[in-house]
Structure formats: structure tokens, C-alpha cells
Design an enzyme around this catalytic site. Structure first.
Site, PDB file in Angstrom:
ATOM      1  CB  SER A 252       8.482 -41.111  -5.322  1.00  0.00           C
ATOM      2  OG  SER A 252       9.557 -40.418  -4.719  1.00  0.00           O
ATOM      3  CE  LYS A 253       7.591 -39.992  -9.498  1.00  0.00           C
ATOM      4  NZ  LYS A 253       6.465 -39.731  -8.889  1.00  0.00           N
ATOM      5  NE  ARG A 254      10.886 -37.868  -2.544  1.00  0.00           N
ATOM      6  CZ  ARG A 254      11.389 -38.565  -1.539  1.00  0.00           C
ATOM      7  NH1 ARG A 254      12.668 -38.457  -1.257  1.00  0.00           N
ATOM      8  NH2 ARG A 254      10.631 -39.350  -0.822  1.00  0.00           N
ATOM      9  CG  HIS A 255      13.069 -43.624  -3.021  1.00  0.00           C
ATOM     10  ND1 HIS A 255      11.761 -43.210  -2.973  1.00  0.00           N
ATOM     11  CD2 HIS A 255      13.557 -43.468  -1.778  1.00  0.00           C
ATOM     12  CE1 HIS A 255      11.469 -42.839  -1.740  1.00  0.00           C
ATOM     13  NE2 HIS A 255      12.537 -42.967  -0.995  1.00  0.00           N
ATOM     14  N   GLY A 256      15.549 -42.935  -7.166  1.00  0.00           N
ATOM     15  CA  GLY A 256      16.367 -43.486  -8.230  1.00  0.00           C
ATOM     16  C   GLY A 256      15.608 -44.479  -9.069  1.00  0.00           C
TER      17      GLY A 256
END
Length: 487
Positions: A252-256
Site C-alpha cells: 500500500s501507500k505506506r510502502h513508498g
RNA sequence: GGCCCCAUGGUCUAGUGGUCUAGGACGCCUGGUUCUCAGCCAGGAGGACGGGGGUUCGAAUCCCCCUGGGGCUACCA
């Protein structure tokens, strides 16, 4: 006839996982000579992000994935935006209500919140809609409607029994109906939820295979029971392994950098992305990894799709992209790289012939070193500007050595006298100086490279000089004379 | 918590009961080529196939349990 669909919802720029799903559907359709349909699931008005549909289409087209039916191209099963099919879902939802297979629920979000709190307070392990509105009498329903209360339509799940299906990737799986609550099919704003819209459209559009991510497995009891209630034959289902981040959580976005358009901008090649994405969960069964689209389409089968989650690491993608960059012809490479140099301001937007010709000589010099096209900027900047950074440590190392002043003087003198500044001539003259100084080749080559590029790594020195040209080379060597110091 | 999915080196993956003292790729290390880097070539380290029970003459491969990881559990998809 195989008919599959990619059904993204425009709630943001698509991430790699979404596009991987699209690619698997596309490849499956092409392998079987079937149709690939694009359907926009824009049923959430709150999460709608303008522009994301364009990103989806751009990403697909960039990969060379063309849809046979869908937005822009139309088709016999349209419209392909769910927001334009509201009447269909509403009609079906109400039909189900009349048949007693669904019911109107007047609970407000606050009611539901209170219900969950109460369930938790009583120590319930799971909170679940208590079906209170399912027990409303016809009179009670009429009274609420007359009062103008908003309502949603919930599906009346069977209270007992099990339902199962044969997953093309996971095999047979079944669920107990009582464990799934009466999910909302139609929201109070008249829009359908995914569960309803997805089933209705897959049926109406005559989808034969639903290929989507593993996160949907848990929705199968809802979908299967809906098909049953509607009296429709369900399509075949294949659930793809999830794409995980390095921390093994769903990507997800959290992974950059996971947005697909970011990959495009970084300078990955379409063929490399296509190849890599195909390998995210699938493999041809032999040791081949570099595969063309044609090979992938020919070899693809759901049987060879792995059922364990795929941790997405950039390393291998980077390597693969390098392989594809190295396979490019010089002309293709230049076409791909020019926009990056222009974007970085190293080249003007409008290229005149001499500038373009110069760039055409520069870019291929670093072809084998590029992992992504964007690398061309940092790799070749010193060819296009004079204020590039200088490696001070390298200057200290070489420009304190005794042979340097003489070396520079001699080099400048001999280069000036050269009529043709081609790589061979430059090398010949340079080797003469090396011999004359009685030093090792590197003792001249390395300091000269620092003088000309400011760095210790770079293309073959003589080719680099030939491309830079006599004038720049002399200018930079004279500048380097100022670096000489004693120590 | 409940339901469901998954389990081969750091990562991806081959393997579908014997040919596996587990193969390939990325990454990592070493050497070679060479004006550097990269590339290319050649080597190498790194797994007791999560653990325990079965089934079988024989299990990475089949079954069960455990453990671990993940997904879902919205008027989101």
C-alpha cells in the site's frame, strides 16, 4: 468465449498490485482468444478521486494493454461506468426485496455504532449486524417509509448451511453462511456496494472468469449467495496471491513508491514492467525469466499461478529493467532518454540539430550502466554543463602527485596540435605522454578523468574525450591546472 | 477474537512419492577481462524444504495437529 474484466475503482492512482491484476486478466484473455473488458467501479462517491481513471487508462495503455470493451472504446454491454448503471442495480435490489431475499434497513450509522458498542460491551468476539430490520413487519416498514426515513437494502443471508466453490488457484473452499452478516447491497444514496454491482455486471456482461486479488476470497459467501438468490450461474473464480511490501503487509501507500505512474516516471520500460509483473505470482515452469509479451501470452495458465503471497522487492525489477535497457538499439535508447535530460534542464525543450547529434553520441556511452532511464541524468550531466560536482577526494588523491603538472602541460600541448580529435588519435597521443612520463597508464587516465568529469567513474576515457570535443577537453584540463597543489 | 488464505536460502521461484546429498533467478562475496564504473565470464557463501505426528518400502511432495505470517471482519473497493 472467454470474457474477463479488470474492474478498478477510481479512488486514487492505481498501484502495482492493481495493474498486476489487470495484466493477468489481459494475458489470460489473449491466451484464450477471449475478450478483456475494462469496467470502472465508481460506486463510492466519497472516495472518488478525479483523475484516477485517467491514470488507470494511461497505465494500461503504456503497458500495451488494450481493452476490447470499456470506456473510450465502448462495446455491446455498456455503459462501462457503474455510476451510469444505477437504475439496473436499484431494480434488482428492489426485486430481491419483493422476493423476500433482501430487506430495507432503516438503521442509521449511529444506530449501528451503538449496536457494535453494545456487542463489545457484552464481550462479543465479533461484532455483526444483528439483523434487527430483517424482523420488521410490513406495517413497520411502511410507517418508516411514510416518515421519509432513509434506508439501505441489505441482503438476507441464509441463516444456516454452507456454500462453496472451486477456486482455479486455491481449489475447493467453503464457508458457513451464518458467519456472514446481512451485508448492504444498496446504500442510502441509491448507489450499489461492490458486492451487488460486481455480481450484476459480471452476469450482465457475461464474464466467464473472475480473476482478482486474494483479499476478495472472504467475500465469496456473499457473492455466491447473491448469485444463488438471483438464479444466476456464477463465473469461475481465480484469486491471485497478494502483493506484499518488504514488511510482509499488503502492499500500500505506506510502502513508498507503489503507484504505477511513479514507475513510469522513474523510467522503467513497458516491456520490462510487463515481464516483471507477469512473474509476480506466475512462472512459465522452466528457468526462463526474460520473456516477451508474446511468450507470456502463449505460456500463461492459471494452473501455474502460485498461491503464496509475493513480496515485492525492487531489486529484481531494477535488474530486469537494466537487461531491457541494454537490449535497446542506440536510437531507441536516445528516444527514451531525451525527455529525461530535457526534464532535468540539461537539454532545451526544442533541440537543434547539433545539440541533438551531440546527445545522440553521449547517451549510448552509459547504456550499460542504466537501471532506469532517469539514471541518464546523473550519469551524463557533465557532458551538458560545466558546473557539475567535483569529487574532492579524488582531486586530493591525484593532484598532489609530482607528475601531474608536467602531464597536464604535455597533454594540452599535444591535444591542441591534434587535427582530428577522434578516440583513436586521442588515445595514441595520450599513450605517448604516458610513455614519455614513464608512469603507468592509470596514473594519467584517472586524473584526466577527474579533470574532465569531476568523478572517478564514467565511460571509457578516450571515447568520452572524443564526444566532449577538443574545446571542452582543453578547457577542463586548463582548469585542472589550478587544482595542482603540493602536499 | 471469528472466518479464510499461505508456509522451499534475505527475496521470487522449480519441484507434484523415489532421478533432490533440493535446481534456477535477484541480491551478496571472490576471481578474470579492463583506463575507472558498469557490463560480461567463471567460481562461492547462504536451506537440516517452519515444528511435531502419521500414511508409505520410501515424503519438500499425501493427511492431521501445532506454530508463524497474511487477508477479511464498513452505507470502501
Amino acid at each position: 468465449m472467454v470474457r474477463v474484466r479488470y474492474a478498478p475503482s477510481p479512488t486514487g492512482s492505481p498501484h502495482v498490485g492493481n495493474i498486476r491484476t489487470a495484466l493477468f486478466n489481459y494475458v489470460f484473455a489473449r491466451h484464450h482468444g477471449g475478450k478483456f473488458i475494462l469496467r470502472i467501479e465508481d460506486t463510492d462517491r466519497n472516495r472518488y478521486v478525479p483523475g484516477s481513471e485517467d491514470d488507470i487508462k494511461w497505465s494500461l495503455r503504456w503497458l500495451g494493454i488494450e481493452w476490447d470493451e470499456g470506456p473510450d472504446v465502448g462495446g455491446p454491454y455498456g455503459p462501462y461506468h457503474q455510476s451510469q448503471r444505477l437504475a439496473i442495480y436499484q431494480e434488482i435490489a428492489h426485486r430481491l426485496v419483493e422476493e423476500g431475499k433482501a430487506y430495507k434497513c432503516f438503521c442509521t450509522p449511529e444506530d449501528l455504532e451503538r449496536m457494535r458498542e453494545a456487542q463489545k460491551a457484552m464481550g462479543a468476539a465479533t461484532t455483526m449486524y444483528d439483523r434487527r430490520c430483517r424482523r420488521l413487519t410490513p406495517e413497520e416498514v411502511r410507517a418508516r417509509e411514510a416518515a421519509g426515513l432513509p434506508y439501505v437494502i441489505r441482503f438476507a443471508m441464509p441463516l444456516e448451511g454452507t456454500i462453496g466453490y472451486e477456486d482455479l488457484i486455491h481449489g475447493y473452499t467453503e464457508f458457513r453462511n451464518a458467519l456472514t452478516d446481512d451485508f448492504v447491497m444498496l446504500k442510502s444514496d441509491g448507489y450499489p456496494t461492490y458486492h451487488l454491482a460486481n455480481i450484476v455486471d459480471d452476469h450482465l456482461m457475461e464474464i466467464t472468469h473472475v480473476i482478482r486479488g486474494d483479499e476478495w476470497i472472504s467475500s465469496m459467501p456473499r457473492h455466491l449467495n447473491l448469485y444463488k438468490a438471483l438464479g444466476w450461474e456464477p463465473p469461475k473464480f481465480a484469486h491471485l496471491p497478494l502483493l506484499l511490501g518488504p514488511d510482509r503487509q499488503k502492499l500500500s501507500k505506506r510502502h513508498g513508491h507503489v503507484q504505477f505512474v511513479e514507475f513510469i516516471k522513474e523510467g522503467y520500460l513497458p516491456d520490462a514492467m510487463f515481464n516483471f509483473l507477469a512473474l509476480c505470482g506466475w512462472n512459465p515452469g522452466d528457468d526462463r525469466e526474460i520473456l516477451s509479451r508474446e511468450e507470456i501470452i502463449e505460456l500463461f495458465s492459471l494452473e501455474r499461478v502460485s498461491d503464496n503471497p509475493f513480496v515485492f522487492h525492487h531489486d529484481k525489477l531494477l535488474w530486469m529493467n537494466g537487461v531491457y535497457i541494454r537490449r535497446l538499439s542506440k536510437e531507441q535508447l536516445v528516444e527514451y532518454c531525451l525527455p529525461y535530460l530535457q526534464e532535468a534542464g540539461l537539454l532545451p525543450k526544442e533541440l537543434d540539430e547539433p545539440t541533438r547529434a551531440y546527445a545522440e553520441r553521449v547517451i549510448p556511452l552509459e547504456q550499460e550502466k542504466m537501471k532506469v532511464l532517469k539514471d541518464v541524468v546523473s550519469l551524463t550531466d557533465f557532458f551538458f554543463r560545466d558546473d557539475y560536482p567535483i569529487d574532492e577526494a579524488a582531486v586530493r588523491k591525484w593532484y598532489t602527485q609530482p607528475h601531474i603538472p608536467q602531464m597536464l602541460e604535455e597533454l594540452i600541448r599535444r591535444y591542441e596540435a591534434l587535427e582530428s580529435f577522434d578516440a583513436e588519435s586521442v588515445e595514441r597521443v595520450t599513450r605517448e605522454v604516458i610513455a614519455w612520463l614513464g608512469v603507468k597508464g592509470g596514473e594519467v587516465i584517472h586524473p584526466v578523468r577527474v579533470a574532465l568529469s569531476g568523478r572517478t567513474t564514467g565511460p571509457s576515457l578516450f571515447e568520452m574525450m572524443a564526444v566532449l570535443g577538443k574545446e571542452r577537453v582543453l578547457k577542463r584540463l586548463r582548469r585542472a591546472q589550478g587544482w595542482v597543489r603540493s602536499s
